[in-house]
Design a protein around this motif. Sequence first.
Motif, PDB file in Angstrom:
ATOM      1  N   TYR A 225       4.507   8.378   4.030  1.00  0.00           N
ATOM      2  CA  TYR A 225       3.225   8.395   3.984  1.00  0.00           C
ATOM      3  C   TYR A 225       2.329   7.207   4.745  1.00  0.00           C
ATOM      4  O   TYR A 225       2.651   6.079   4.684  1.00  0.00           O
ATOM      5  CB  TYR A 225       2.927   8.524   2.535  1.00  0.00           C
ATOM      6  CG  TYR A 225       2.655   7.504   1.652  1.00  0.00           C
ATOM      7  CD1 TYR A 225       1.541   6.779   1.305  1.00  0.00           C
ATOM      8  CD2 TYR A 225       3.942   6.806   1.163  1.00  0.00           C
ATOM      9  CE1 TYR A 225       1.529   5.524   0.702  1.00  0.00           C
ATOM     10  CE2 TYR A 225       3.803   5.825   0.241  1.00  0.00           C
ATOM     11  CZ  TYR A 225       2.600   5.237  -0.019  1.00  0.00           C
ATOM     12  OH  TYR A 225       2.514   3.922  -0.644  1.00  0.00           O
ATOM     13  N   ASP A 226       1.080   7.617   4.760  1.00  0.00           N
ATOM     14  CA  ASP A 226       0.288   6.566   5.427  1.00  0.00           C
ATOM     15  C   ASP A 226      -1.050   6.530   4.410  1.00  0.00           C
ATOM     16  O   ASP A 226      -1.675   7.521   4.386  1.00  0.00           O
ATOM     17  CB  ASP A 226      -0.429   7.095   6.746  1.00  0.00           C
ATOM     18  CG  ASP A 226      -1.450   6.114   7.279  1.00  0.00           C
ATOM     19  OD1 ASP A 226      -1.614   5.113   6.816  1.00  0.00           O
ATOM     20  OD2 ASP A 226      -1.943   6.380   8.610  1.00  0.00           O
ATOM     21  N   ILE A 227      -1.154   5.472   3.760  1.00  0.00           N
ATOM     22  CA  ILE A 227      -2.064   5.196   2.616  1.00  0.00           C
ATOM     23  C   ILE A 227      -3.361   5.237   3.414  1.00  0.00           C
ATOM     24  O   ILE A 227      -4.515   5.818   2.537  1.00  0.00           O
ATOM     25  CB  ILE A 227      -2.034   3.807   1.799  1.00  0.00           C
ATOM     26  CG1 ILE A 227      -2.784   3.926   0.639  1.00  0.00           C
ATOM     27  CG2 ILE A 227      -2.086   2.771   2.855  1.00  0.00           C
ATOM     28  CD1 ILE A 227      -2.779   4.933  -0.363  1.00  0.00           C
ATOM     29  N   GLU A 228      -3.642   4.984   4.616  1.00  0.00           N
ATOM     30  CA  GLU A 228      -4.896   4.835   5.074  1.00  0.00           C
ATOM     31  C   GLU A 228      -5.466   6.507   5.444  1.00  0.00           C
ATOM     32  O   GLU A 228      -6.500   6.813   5.255  1.00  0.00           O
ATOM     33  CB  GLU A 228      -4.890   4.319   6.646  1.00  0.00           C
ATOM     34  CG  GLU A 228      -6.161   4.024   7.106  1.00  0.00           C
ATOM     35  CD  GLU A 228      -7.430   3.594   6.437  1.00  0.00           C
ATOM     36  OE1 GLU A 228      -8.433   3.916   6.024  1.00  0.00           O
ATOM     37  OE2 GLU A 228      -7.024   2.500   5.749  1.00  0.00           O
TER      38      GLU A 228
ATOM     39  N   GLY B  44       3.031   4.863  -9.236  1.00  0.00           N
ATOM     40  CA  GLY B  44       1.579   5.402  -9.297  1.00  0.00           C
ATOM     41  C   GLY B  44       0.567   4.625  -9.357  1.00  0.00           C
ATOM     42  O   GLY B  44      -0.546   4.852  -8.672  1.00  0.00           O
ATOM     43  N   PHE B  45       0.903   3.585 -10.064  1.00  0.00           N
ATOM     44  CA  PHE B  45      -0.260   2.587 -10.169  1.00  0.00           C
ATOM     45  C   PHE B  45      -0.167   1.726  -8.968  1.00  0.00           C
ATOM     46  O   PHE B  45      -1.359   1.152  -8.595  1.00  0.00           O
ATOM     47  CB  PHE B  45       0.472   1.552 -11.285  1.00  0.00           C
ATOM     48  CG  PHE B  45       0.536   1.891 -12.782  1.00  0.00           C
ATOM     49  CD1 PHE B  45      -0.662   1.855 -13.192  1.00  0.00           C
ATOM     50  CD2 PHE B  45       1.548   2.613 -13.268  1.00  0.00           C
ATOM     51  CE1 PHE B  45      -0.820   2.595 -14.805  1.00  0.00           C
ATOM     52  CE2 PHE B  45       1.340   3.108 -14.537  1.00  0.00           C
ATOM     53  CZ  PHE B  45       0.325   3.214 -15.231  1.00  0.00           C
ATOM     54  N   GLU B  46       0.755   1.328  -7.997  1.00  0.00           N
ATOM     55  CA  GLU B  46       0.611   0.897  -6.832  1.00  0.00           C
ATOM     56  C   GLU B  46      -0.183   1.487  -5.893  1.00  0.00           C
ATOM     57  O   GLU B  46      -1.101   1.087  -5.152  1.00  0.00           O
ATOM     58  CB  GLU B  46       2.203   0.603  -6.342  1.00  0.00           C
ATOM     59  CG  GLU B  46       2.260   0.124  -4.896  1.00  0.00           C
ATOM     60  CD  GLU B  46       3.776   0.069  -4.323  1.00  0.00           C
ATOM     61  OE1 GLU B  46       3.709   0.315  -3.011  1.00  0.00           O
ATOM     62  OE2 GLU B  46       4.595   0.195  -5.083  1.00  0.00           O
ATOM     63  N   VAL B  47      -0.174   2.875  -5.844  1.00  0.00           N
ATOM     64  CA  VAL B  47      -0.739   3.838  -4.842  1.00  0.00           C
ATOM     65  C   VAL B  47      -2.238   3.666  -5.401  1.00  0.00           C
ATOM     66  O   VAL B  47      -2.959   3.727  -4.664  1.00  0.00           O
ATOM     67  CB  VAL B  47      -0.384   5.296  -4.872  1.00  0.00           C
ATOM     68  CG1 VAL B  47      -1.194   6.138  -4.233  1.00  0.00           C
ATOM     69  CG2 VAL B  47       1.146   5.178  -4.402  1.00  0.00           C
ATOM     70  N   GLY B  48      -2.510   3.755  -6.613  1.00  0.00           N
ATOM     71  CA  GLY B  48      -3.611   3.609  -7.332  1.00  0.00           C
ATOM     72  C   GLY B  48      -4.459   2.390  -6.967  1.00  0.00           C
ATOM     73  O   GLY B  48      -5.757   2.441  -6.622  1.00  0.00           O
TER      74      GLY B  48
ATOM     75  N   GLN C   8      -8.635  -0.175  -3.682  1.00  0.00           N
ATOM     76  CA  GLN C   8      -8.815  -1.641  -2.916  1.00  0.00           C
ATOM     77  C   GLN C   8      -9.353  -1.181  -1.473  1.00  0.00           C
ATOM     78  O   GLN C   8     -10.417  -1.641  -0.870  1.00  0.00           O
ATOM     79  CB  GLN C   8      -7.532  -2.530  -2.636  1.00  0.00           C
ATOM     80  CG  GLN C   8      -7.394  -3.192  -3.827  1.00  0.00           C
ATOM     81  CD  GLN C   8      -6.021  -4.185  -3.588  1.00  0.00           C
ATOM     82  OE1 GLN C   8      -5.469  -4.177  -2.415  1.00  0.00           O
ATOM     83  NE2 GLN C   8      -5.567  -4.986  -4.629  1.00  0.00           N
ATOM     84  N   LYS C   9      -8.931   0.062  -0.858  1.00  0.00           N
ATOM     85  CA  LYS C   9      -9.285   0.343   0.258  1.00  0.00           C
ATOM     86  C   LYS C   9     -10.617   1.174   0.273  1.00  0.00           C
ATOM     87  O   LYS C   9     -11.450   1.376   1.188  1.00  0.00           O
ATOM     88  CB  LYS C   9      -8.255   1.325   0.899  1.00  0.00           C
ATOM     89  CG  LYS C   9      -7.120   0.380   1.331  1.00  0.00           C
ATOM     90  CD  LYS C   9      -6.014   1.312   1.981  1.00  0.00           C
ATOM     91  CE  LYS C   9      -4.808   0.437   2.611  1.00  0.00           C
ATOM     92  NZ  LYS C   9      -5.179  -0.385   3.615  1.00  0.00           N
ATOM     93  N   THR C  10     -11.118   2.154  -0.884  1.00  0.00           N
ATOM     94  CA  THR C  10     -12.034   2.917  -0.731  1.00  0.00           C
ATOM     95  C   THR C  10     -13.305   2.390  -1.730  1.00  0.00           C
ATOM     96  O   THR C  10     -14.294   2.903  -1.572  1.00  0.00           O
ATOM     97  CB  THR C  10     -11.706   4.288  -1.367  1.00  0.00           C
ATOM     98  OG1 THR C  10     -11.298   4.319  -2.643  1.00  0.00           O
ATOM     99  CG2 THR C  10     -10.657   4.695  -0.444  1.00  0.00           C
ATOM    100  N   GLY C  11     -12.740   1.776  -2.737  1.00  0.00           N
ATOM    101  CA  GLY C  11     -13.754   1.369  -3.659  1.00  0.00           C
ATOM    102  C   GLY C  11     -14.025   2.294  -4.675  1.00  0.00           C
ATOM    103  O   GLY C  11     -14.955   2.066  -5.659  1.00  0.00           O
TER     104      GLY C  11
END
Length: 319
Positions: A196-199, A227-231, A236-239
């Motif tokens: 997966y690409d988090i962006e 799940g906490f890492e992804v959250g 951080q990236k979207t606010g």
Amino acid sequence: MKKIAVMTSGGDAPGMNAAVRAVVRKSIYHGLEVYGVHRGFLGLLNDDIKPMNLSSVADVIQRGGTVLRSARCEEFKEKDNQVKAAKILRDKGIEGIIVIGGDGSFRGAERLASQGIKAIGVPGTIDNDIPYTDYTIGFDTAVNTALDAINKTRDTATSHERTFVIEVMGRDCGDIALAAGLAGGAESILVPEIEYDIEEVCQRLRKGAQRGKLHSIILVAEGVASGFEVGEQIKQKTGFETRVIVLGHIQRGGTPSSFDRVLASKLAAKAVDLLIEGQSSKMVGIKENKIVNVDILNAIDAPKKFDKEMYDLAKVLSI
């Protein structure tokens, strides 16, 4: 064959009791004596084996978990303990055994077969990670449990206009996340089979927000990341205000669905037939709605095929 045994091993799965019930009643119907091995291979080594009758499996078909209990048993990997277990069964006159569980349980069944005990495997695992069967016992119920959580989460997600990350089980296989995600309309589904690409995940969230979406659901299989890492990455990236839910072992419990009860009954009954025929080292499964059987080693050593077409469809429908 006059005496057989049945056990459940590894992680419990809804529908295991329906399978045990079918083994006991089909065996008695054919004049066999049936024994229940309690607590899996650990119970086998401890001689925790008791005779079963029709009443032993009364009022269990609707119950989750396993009435025979289950346990992990690293000791069974040792050759001496495999010889010991086979002797315990032989001393009771038990010639065959049906093992209900996942790939580790099937390896144990194969080791018993190598010691002269006829063994048949019945796939019982919520992960649906056994090759050569389209579905395993417990998968359908686990998906519906996850789907129910998604449905409930959407209510509060909409009310507070939040992004929710829901972590489901699936260490090496993303079938629960994929099926529940498609059925629940998740915006992104992260599975072990696809990098997966988090962006990209965040970009989909931004596009949704731009067209007025009040909430988003991200489904994460545990084998991908926490799940906490992804959250935290999304926040951080979207606010966007993000919350995380880890469903954990709730997915293992609960009343089995009608699909899992019927599947368990069919597979277990076929396993009894195979023992009566004198077969061994086989696994029963369902392919294209037909009950089939294959060699256990072929079943557990082959790669599990991921449904990429279904994954792509989920991405299309979540735009």
